[in-house]
Design a protein around this motif. Sequence first.
Motif, mmCIF file in Angstrom:
data_model
loop_
_atom_site.group_PDB
_atom_site.id
_atom_site.type_symbol
_atom_site.label_atom_id
_atom_site.label_comp_id
_atom_site.label_asym_id
_atom_site.label_seq_id
_atom_site.Cartn_x
_atom_site.Cartn_y
_atom_site.Cartn_z
ATOM 1 N N ASP A 225 3.930 14.383 10.687
ATOM 2 C CA ASP A 225 3.382 13.046 10.499
ATOM 3 C C ASP A 225 2.361 13.070 9.372
ATOM 4 O OD1 ASP A 225 4.885 12.053 12.561
ATOM 5 O OD2 ASP A 225 3.315 12.368 14.057
ATOM 6 N N GLN A 226 2.291 11.964 8.648
ATOM 7 C CA GLN A 226 1.362 11.878 7.534
ATOM 8 C C GLN A 226 0.316 10.817 7.836
ATOM 9 O OE1 GLN A 226 3.653 11.091 4.059
ATOM 10 N NE2 GLN A 226 4.477 13.146 3.945
ATOM 11 N N TYR A 227 -0.930 11.155 7.567
ATOM 12 C CA TYR A 227 -2.045 10.242 7.768
ATOM 13 C C TYR A 227 -2.853 10.180 6.487
ATOM 14 C CZ TYR A 227 -1.001 10.562 12.722
ATOM 15 O OH TYR A 227 -0.376 10.504 13.943
ATOM 16 N N LEU B 118 -6.816 8.755 4.963
ATOM 17 C CA LEU B 118 -8.151 8.241 5.224
ATOM 18 C C LEU B 118 -8.652 7.633 3.929
ATOM 19 C CD1 LEU B 118 -10.541 8.106 7.233
ATOM 20 C CD2 LEU B 118 -11.297 10.301 6.319
ATOM 21 N N VAL C 24 -8.041 4.288 8.456
ATOM 22 C CA VAL C 24 -7.123 5.389 8.737
ATOM 23 C C VAL C 24 -5.728 4.802 8.740
ATOM 24 C CG1 VAL C 24 -6.408 7.112 10.427
ATOM 25 C CG2 VAL C 24 -8.824 6.599 10.136
ATOM 26 N N LYS C 25 -4.818 5.428 7.991
ATOM 27 C CA LYS C 25 -3.435 4.948 7.923
ATOM 28 C C LYS C 25 -2.490 5.998 8.468
ATOM 29 C CE LYS C 25 -3.114 4.020 3.518
ATOM 30 N NZ LYS C 25 -2.632 3.530 2.223
ATOM 31 N N LYS C 26 -1.511 5.545 9.227
ATOM 32 C CA LYS C 26 -0.402 6.396 9.638
ATOM 33 C C LYS C 26 0.787 5.989 8.787
ATOM 34 C CE LYS C 26 2.421 8.025 13.458
ATOM 35 N NZ LYS C 26 3.449 8.452 12.601
ATOM 36 N N ARG D 211 4.393 5.896 8.195
ATOM 37 C CA ARG D 211 5.602 6.054 9.010
ATOM 38 C C ARG D 211 6.772 6.554 8.174
ATOM 39 N NH1 ARG D 211 6.300 1.525 13.358
ATOM 40 N NH2 ARG D 211 8.114 2.821 13.523
ATOM 41 N N GLU E 195 3.544 1.448 6.809
ATOM 42 C CA GLU E 195 2.308 2.118 7.203
ATOM 43 C C GLU E 195 1.577 1.264 8.240
ATOM 44 O OE1 GLU E 195 0.087 2.476 3.581
ATOM 45 O OE2 GLU E 195 1.384 4.035 2.785
ATOM 46 N N ARG F 299 -2.362 0.631 9.580
ATOM 47 C CA ARG F 299 -3.743 0.906 9.179
ATOM 48 C C ARG F 299 -4.716 0.376 10.218
ATOM 49 N NH1 ARG F 299 -5.733 -1.507 3.589
ATOM 50 N NH2 ARG F 299 -5.205 -3.428 4.647
ATOM 51 N N THR G 47 -6.525 -4.054 12.714
ATOM 52 C CA THR G 47 -5.335 -3.259 12.448
ATOM 53 C C THR G 47 -4.369 -4.070 11.586
ATOM 54 O OG1 THR G 47 -3.561 -1.976 13.465
ATOM 55 C CG2 THR G 47 -4.206 -3.993 14.594
#
Length: 153
Positions: free
Chosen positions: A26-28, A30, A49-51, A53, A58, A60, A95
């Motif tokens: 998984d990529q995150y 900041l 903070v973003k995930k 996908r 993404e 956030r 979010t």
Amino acid sequence: MKTVYTLLLALFLFSFMYGQEKVSPDQYALSFGIGDNFTLKKFNASIAVKKIRDEKHEIRLFISPELSASRVEQEDEGELISEHKTQNSSLNIGTDYLWILLRNSSVNLFTGAGLFAGYGYNKLNIVSYLGGDETKSYQLTLETGPRAILGVE
């Protein structure tokens, strides 16, 4: 110290036993943003903070605190007439779901939608030295709602 070595050895051994089958983890991300006129008397920033996908989507989560204070004095021929003091503070959280519209090597164009909640507090104090009057006012705001985003990073 023995406990630390035991813990590190256990973590090392368990990493071989429970390896992930996914090729890409998984990529995150900041991110930090600083608003205009950033000084000790005016703080306006955001932390997110973003995930990530996949290449186009993404999620956030963000928090945006803001603090500011000002003091204005009015004088007439060197004599202090009045003084205005203001203090403002706010905190927004929320979010967003982001879609990457255009991906380039150095620039990404994105859009998105999300929800936010905010809290604000304003204080005003006016002192008039000619009449001896003092006025104080306080304002508390709570807000929530949807938001739309269009941006470049």
